[in-house]
Write an enzyme that holds these catalytic residues in place. Structure first.
Site, PDB file in Angstrom:
ATOM      1  N   GLY A 106      32.126  28.542  63.681  1.00 14.22           N
ATOM      2  CA  GLY A 106      33.190  28.840  62.744  1.00 14.22           C
ATOM      3  C   GLY A 106      34.510  28.837  63.484  1.00 14.22           C
ATOM      4  O   GLY A 106      34.716  28.063  64.418  1.00 14.22           O
ATOM      5  N   THR A 143      44.796  19.405  64.449  1.00 16.90           N
ATOM      6  CA  THR A 143      46.002  18.737  63.964  1.00 16.90           C
ATOM      7  C   THR A 143      47.008  18.574  65.092  1.00 16.90           C
ATOM      8  O   THR A 143      47.288  19.525  65.819  1.00 16.90           O
ATOM      9  CB  THR A 143      46.626  19.552  62.824  1.00 16.90           C
ATOM     10  OG1 THR A 143      45.667  19.694  61.778  1.00 16.90           O
ATOM     11  CG2 THR A 143      47.868  18.873  62.275  1.00 16.90           C
ATOM     12  N   ARG A 150      48.726  31.588  56.329  1.00 16.07           N
ATOM     13  CA  ARG A 150      48.064  31.457  55.026  1.00 16.07           C
ATOM     14  C   ARG A 150      49.075  31.552  53.889  1.00 16.07           C
ATOM     15  O   ARG A 150      48.966  30.840  52.885  1.00 16.07           O
ATOM     16  CB  ARG A 150      46.999  32.542  54.883  1.00 16.07           C
ATOM     17  CG  ARG A 150      45.712  32.214  55.597  1.00 16.07           C
ATOM     18  CD  ARG A 150      44.681  33.312  55.494  1.00 16.07           C
ATOM     19  NE  ARG A 150      43.415  32.862  56.085  1.00 16.07           N
ATOM     20  CZ  ARG A 150      42.423  33.661  56.448  1.00 16.07           C
ATOM     21  NH1 ARG A 150      42.534  34.981  56.269  1.00 16.07           N
ATOM     22  NH2 ARG A 150      41.323  33.173  56.980  1.00 16.07           N
ATOM     23  N   ARG A 201      57.357   7.672  28.810  1.00 14.61           N
ATOM     24  CA  ARG A 201      56.229   6.905  28.282  1.00 14.61           C
ATOM     25  C   ARG A 201      56.134   7.038  26.764  1.00 14.61           C
ATOM     26  O   ARG A 201      56.241   8.144  26.210  1.00 14.61           O
ATOM     27  CB  ARG A 201      54.936   7.419  28.922  1.00 14.61           C
ATOM     28  CG  ARG A 201      53.647   6.847  28.348  1.00 14.61           C
ATOM     29  CD  ARG A 201      53.444   5.405  28.731  1.00 14.61           C
ATOM     30  NE  ARG A 201      52.078   4.969  28.426  1.00 14.61           N
ATOM     31  CZ  ARG A 201      51.769   3.787  27.963  1.00 14.61           C
ATOM     32  NH1 ARG A 201      52.704   2.877  27.739  1.00 14.61           N
ATOM     33  NH2 ARG A 201      50.507   3.459  27.739  1.00 14.61           N
ATOM     34  N   GLY A 243      45.526   6.033  33.000  1.00 14.12           N
ATOM     35  CA  GLY A 243      44.901   5.194  34.008  1.00 14.12           C
ATOM     36  C   GLY A 243      45.849   4.742  35.096  1.00 14.12           C
ATOM     37  O   GLY A 243      45.442   4.580  36.252  1.00 14.12           O
ATOM     38  N   GLU A 262      43.710  26.666  56.932  1.00 15.24           N
ATOM     39  CA  GLU A 262      43.720  28.122  57.147  1.00 15.24           C
ATOM     40  C   GLU A 262      42.589  28.838  56.416  1.00 15.24           C
ATOM     41  O   GLU A 262      42.745  29.958  55.941  1.00 15.24           O
ATOM     42  CB  GLU A 262      45.082  28.733  56.760  1.00 15.24           C
ATOM     43  CG  GLU A 262      46.256  28.163  57.506  1.00 15.24           C
ATOM     44  CD  GLU A 262      46.190  28.346  59.011  1.00 15.24           C
ATOM     45  OE1 GLU A 262      45.086  28.591  59.543  1.00 15.24           O
ATOM     46  OE2 GLU A 262      47.234  28.214  59.665  1.00 15.24           O
ATOM     47  N   GLY A 263      41.446  28.186  56.315  1.00 18.05           N
ATOM     48  CA  GLY A 263      40.265  28.834  55.750  1.00 18.05           C
ATOM     49  C   GLY A 263      39.976  28.396  54.331  1.00 18.05           C
ATOM     50  O   GLY A 263      40.872  28.293  53.496  1.00 18.05           O
TER      51      GLY A 263
END
Length: 416
Positions: free
Chosen positions: A141, A167, A253, A278, A351, A374-375
């Site tokens: 973990g 990262t 977090r 649209r 679409g 972060e979890g």
């Protein structure tokens, strides 16, 4: 620990409202202008070039959150969250850069001595030194179960082990790496080390091919008797997890939660703009109640997550004991909100939203990464539940103790 009157994590600092509005305007202008151009280039090439890092550094965007004494702008944490929301409208790799660089110093500074501040912390705040947070391992973990280990010989540690999902692990200058003293167990034997990216005995595997957040590099790392000077250790032996999780994880977090709010805001912005332009069956899309209700739900969802995230930020800024659990609540809530909002925003596009030519397609892909950063949600629920039961047990204990104390008003008067 403090640096000339400012708390080591920067909670005590802030800038005047006028200065904050200037920074907010500058960030917004960059995100909506050059940031959009960079987003297209990153998606086309799959790369974040050095020139983007240089541009962010020269704009001062990599040194916003740190106190002035470390070379930062001295923003309060709540102020920083306001800018983080805007940055998160940009490409996910831009958001990742400013999030990481504006946060890694929080892990280092409280445990650094003055020489380490000069060598690592201040250059990191300036964006001149890239420090990659290096905790996660492929077989464990991200806590006391880490197995990467060091043995000490004089003034040098020798590091052996593996790390992954790191990262900026490819392009960094140093890995802020967490290991344990050989033969130890639990958190007491852990250490935090700044490991030179070019130290001998390291194999770096580039693992940057991901569903979203294109351009951000990730690495898997293998260390075999890699030498690390003892002078590169932050804090004492046994402080490793305190460096990794202590003053860093909670604000990070919260920052990820605000990143979710910002990215959801961008998805909503794109959906609203598309619905306004649209036309279907001779009517604008916004006239369809199903579309209007979806966008209304999105707006409420975003506002609720923002409010909880700001509450968590304020509590952390005040040093409240409730902040760790609130940070997990904010991250859990914001991630789930982002999933709902981006799904509805893509659906509004119909679409065409599935095509890479539409900005919503990238936003939809990038949103999924936030569920791991972060979890996971499962980790956040564990943190929240643990805090819930701790408070409930403490309340029950207090009630029981109070019940055992005689009430003086109810005691019979002495007959003596």
């Amino acid at each position: 620990m403090s640096v000339t009157g400012i708390t080591a994590d920067g909670r005590g600092s802030s800038v005047p409202d006028t200065r904050y509005r200037e920074l907010l305007s500058a960030v917004t202008s960059w995100v909506e202008g050059p940031g959009e151009e960079w987003a297209g280039r990153i998606e086309a090439t799959g790369q974040v070039p050095d020139s983007l890092w240089k541009e962010l550094r020269e704009a001062g965007f990599l040194s916003l959150a740190a106190p002035v004494e470390l070379g930062g702008q001295g923003l309060s944490f709540v102020q920083w969250m306001g800018l983080m929301e805007v940055f998160s409208h940009s490409h996910a790799s831009v958001r990742m850069i400013v999030h990481v660089v504006n946060g890694t110093w929080r892990a280092m500074n409280p445990h650094a001595d003055e020489q380490q501040r000069e060598k690592f912390v201040r250059p990191s705040v300036a964006g001149e030194l890239i420090v990659a947070f290096t905790l996660t391992e492929p077989g464990n973990g991200t806590g006391a179960d880490i197995t990467s280990s060091v043995r000490r010989d004089g003034d040098t540690y020798y590091l052996t082990g593996r790390k992954h999902l790191i990262t900026f692990g490819v392009r960094c200058d140093y890995w802020l790496l967490f290991a344990r003293i050989e033969g130890s167990s639990g958190s007491d034997g852990t250490v935090a080390l700044l490991v030179d990216r070019h130290a001998p005995g390291v194999v770096v595997e580039n693992t940057s091919e991901t569903l979203g957040v294109h351009g951000t590099d990730h690495a898997s790392l293998t260390f075999t008797d890699t030498p690390v000077p003892v002078s590169h250790r932050l804090g004492a032996e046994g402080d490793g997890l305190a460096v990794a999780l202590g003053g860093f994880l909670t604000p990070s977090r919260i920052s990820v939660a605000m990143s979710c709010v910002g990215l959801a805001g961008r998805a909503q912005q794109l959906a609203v703009a598309y619905a306004l332009e649209r036309t279907t069956f001779g009517k604008p899309l916004v006239s369809r109640q199903a579309i209007a209700f979806s966008l209304a739900e999105n707006e409420a969802d975003i506002a609720a997550a923002r409010a909880l995230t700001l509450q968590a930020a304020e509590d952390w800024q005040k040093g409240s004991d409730a902040a760790p659990a609130l940070s997990s609540m904010a991250k859990l809530t914001a991630v789930d909100m982002l999933t709902r909002v981006t799904d509805k925003a893509l659906q509004v596009h119909g679409g065409i939203g599935y095509w890479k030519s539409m900005p919503i397609e990238r936003v939809y892909r990038d949103a999924r990464a936030q569920r791991f950063e972060e979890g996971t949600n499962e980790i956040q629920k564990t943190v929240i539940a643990r805090d819930l039961f701790r408070r409930a047990s403490a309340g029950a204990a207090e009630a029981a103790a109070a019940a055992d104390v005689p009430d003086p008003a109810a005691a019979p008067e002495s007959l003596g």
